[in-house]
Design an enzyme around this catalytic site. Structure first.
Site, PDB file in Angstrom:
ATOM      1  N   GLY A 136       0.828  -1.203   0.000  1.00  0.00           N
ATOM      2  CA  GLY A 136       0.000   0.000   0.000  1.00  0.00           C
ATOM      3  C   GLY A 136       0.858   1.246   0.000  1.00  0.00           C
ATOM      4  O   GLY A 136       1.990   1.241  -0.485  1.00  0.00           O
ATOM      5  N   SER A 137       0.334   2.296   0.583  1.00  0.00           N
ATOM      6  CA  SER A 137       1.030   3.578   0.587  1.00  0.00           C
ATOM      7  C   SER A 137       2.073   3.633   1.690  1.00  0.00           C
ATOM      8  O   SER A 137       1.968   2.945   2.716  1.00  0.00           O
ATOM      9  CB  SER A 137       0.031   4.722   0.782  1.00  0.00           C
ATOM     10  OG  SER A 137      -0.498   4.702   2.104  1.00  0.00           O
ATOM     11  N   GLY A 194       1.997   2.485   5.551  1.00  0.00           N
ATOM     12  CA  GLY A 194       3.082   1.579   5.900  1.00  0.00           C
ATOM     13  C   GLY A 194       3.809   2.002   7.167  1.00  0.00           C
ATOM     14  O   GLY A 194       4.238   1.147   7.957  1.00  0.00           O
ATOM     15  N   GLU A 218       5.681  -3.152   0.954  1.00  0.00           N
ATOM     16  CA  GLU A 218       5.741  -2.919  -0.484  1.00  0.00           C
ATOM     17  C   GLU A 218       4.980  -1.643  -0.811  1.00  0.00           C
ATOM     18  O   GLU A 218       3.759  -1.594  -0.671  1.00  0.00           O
ATOM     19  CB  GLU A 218       5.134  -4.113  -1.240  1.00  0.00           C
ATOM     20  CG  GLU A 218       5.839  -5.443  -0.986  1.00  0.00           C
ATOM     21  CD  GLU A 218       7.264  -5.480  -1.488  1.00  0.00           C
ATOM     22  OE1 GLU A 218       7.658  -4.576  -2.252  1.00  0.00           O
ATOM     23  OE2 GLU A 218       7.991  -6.415  -1.119  1.00  0.00           O
ATOM     24  N   CYS A 258       2.035   0.044  -8.779  1.00  0.00           N
ATOM     25  CA  CYS A 258       3.222   0.529  -8.077  1.00  0.00           C
ATOM     26  C   CYS A 258       4.464   0.488  -8.942  1.00  0.00           C
ATOM     27  O   CYS A 258       5.406   1.250  -8.721  1.00  0.00           O
ATOM     28  CB  CYS A 258       3.445  -0.268  -6.788  1.00  0.00           C
ATOM     29  SG  CYS A 258       3.635  -2.050  -7.051  1.00  0.00           S
TER      30      CYS A 258
END
Length: 487
Positions: A191-192, A196, A213, A251
């Site tokens: 995610g962001s 994170g 990630e 991403c």
């Protein structure tokens, strides 16, 4: 899992199931991987419908980027599982006479996977493949931003996988917050970076290891290729990777392209032609391009383009339809570097072209910004290739293509710095969800008597010889034929 008490009870049950050894055997692991393969085969139509509902993905895109890739990964894990699980003999020096050592992979235990919405099946089940291959029990939290996909996972997974070992928890940020506060043996989050950081802070309370990630602004460096064929192929790969993978909501999608200024007009014309060939005069009607996931993300992208200086840099596209959440492929030439468009990850079908005097200047440009998840370089220049590898830092570097590194089971997928930490895919997924235990066995017949006090110069000399693997010196010292040095 509606209340904290319910959650803790269910997690306790999963831990007990794991401690009972139910997930450790190869047969259980293989049965779960085969279950995933059956799910992907039998529920493909339902998965396609969910992806179309949540993201407007065409079935071919869905198979290319998610379903097909997952089938490949599950089959790869099945074929390699015996080798992954086996103990590996560790080499010891001659001095360790009558001693053997090996490294044995063992499951971590109870792990949490929090996935993202842009590839709701791929980013949920790809790490799950590794977690199950490694013999763990797993809680999967799909993204609520792709609700139809999340619901499908929650409803069908129990029919294909061991429900005592794999549970799907649905919900929004409050549920995620509740989950990360629990004690886990591993958390993998996609995610962001903003979320994170929250995950990492919560994990620190229990010293839980994390794999994070994120993404970031992944640049593509396009050299002024001399061959018209190479130019066509490079542009096709850039345009196709940017606009056909969840409409740029990926991403590892190309965030911006760097070219020499003298090549920019040629590039722009090539891109216009290629977009027309791929998506037609009306990309929305072609159904070959996904839509923006929701109104929030649509308005975020709209705001990026409404900056007057950014808007002035649009050289192709720019139209959008809020009702259908569709934004056509949009190319911008030299937007302001201080704009939000060039500071934040775009995550949409907007493609800035940044021009520099010399392509070699791209190295300093890339290094002046946070480390990207992926770097793409299109060139035949061997010197530039070597410099890109040696002088830049990114999760991965791909030459003359984009995004395909994600599909390679033999390559680690993960970021560095602000683009993430840790990696997975193939055996790297297995390793991410395993502890590699060192096991050493010694005989009682031989001992290094000089390891123990009382200390003297003679023993010090023996240590000097042992740590230099100087076996002749060690023998001469034992026989008294080598004078001891003063410590």
């Amino acid at each position: 899992m509606e209340t904290r008490g319910d959650l803790e009870v269910q997690l306790k049950g999963m831990r007990e199931y794991y401690r009972g050894g139910n997930t450790r055997g190869a047969s259980w692991r293989k049965s779960q991987l085969r279950g995933l393969c059956r799910l992907l085969e039998e529920r493909e139509a339902e998965m396609n419908a969910a992806l179309e509902f949540d993201l407007g993905k065409h079935p071919v895109e869905a198979y290319r980027d998610e379903i097909g890739g997952l089938i490949k990964s599950a089959n790869y894990a099945l074929g390699c599982l015996k080798g992954w699980m086996s103990a590996k003999k560790a080499k010891l020096p001659l001095a360790a006479a009558l001693t053997t050592a090996e490294i044995i992979p063992e499951p971590l235990g109870l792990v949490l996977i929090i996935s993202s919405w842009n590839f709701p099946f791929g980013l949920s089940l790809e790490p799950l493949i590794g977690a199950l291959a490694a013999g763990n029990v797993v809680v999967l939290k799909p993204s609520e931003v792709a609700p139809r996909c999340s619901s499908l996972l929650a409803n069908v997974l129990p029919a294909y996988l061991d429900p005592k070992a794999i549970k799907v928890v649905e919900g929004g940020p409050a549920v995620s917050e509740q989950l990360v506060k629990q004690k886990w043996d591993k958390i993998l989050f996609t995610g962001s970076a903003r979320v994170g950081r929250i995950v990492m802070a919560a994990a620190a309370n229990h010293l839980t290891p994390v794999t994070l990630e994120f993404g970031g602004k992944c640049p593509a460096v396009l050299d002024s290729l001399s061959s018209s064929w190479d130019r066509e192929v490079a542009v096709q790969r850039i345009v196709g990777s940017k606009f056909s993978a969840c409409a740029g909501q990926a991403c590892i999608a190309i965030d911006y392209v760097i070219v020499e200024k003298k090549f920019s007009s040629t590039l722009l014309e090539l891109m216009k032609v290629r977009i027309g060939k791929m998506l037609g005069e009306n990309p929305r009607e072609s159904r070959s391009m996904a839509r923006i996931v929701n109104k929030h993300h649509f308005l975020r992208l709209k705001t990026l383009l409404e900056d007057p200086n950014v808007k002035a840099s649009i050289v192709y596209g720019g139209s959008m339809d809020e009702k259908s959440l569709f934004i056509e492929p949009t190319i911008l030439l030299d937007p302001p570097l201080e704009s939000d468009l060039m500071q934040d990850e775009i995550f949409g079908p907007l493609l800035p072209i940044i021009t520099l005097k010399k392509i070699e200047d791209s190295i300093n440009f890339i290094n002046s910004r946070p480390k990207p998840l992926a770097l793409y370089v299109f060139t035949h220049n061997d010197s530039l290739r070597k410099r890109m590898v040696a002088e830049t830092s990114s999760g991965s570097v791909t030459f003359n293509d984009a995004m395909i590194q994600y599909m390679a089971d033999t390559l680690p997928f993960g970021g560095i710095g602000e683009s993430g930490m840790g990696n997975y895919h193939g055996k790297f997924s297995f390793d991410t969800f395993s502890h590699h235990k060192a096991v050493l066995r010694r005989s009682f017949l031989v001992d290094f008597w000089f390891r123990f006090p009382p200390w003297n110069d003679h023993k010090l000399q023996l240590f000097r010889s042992v740590y230099l693997f100087d076996y002749l010196g060690m023998l001469l010292t034992v026989l008294g034929l080598k004078k001891s040095k003063q410590g």
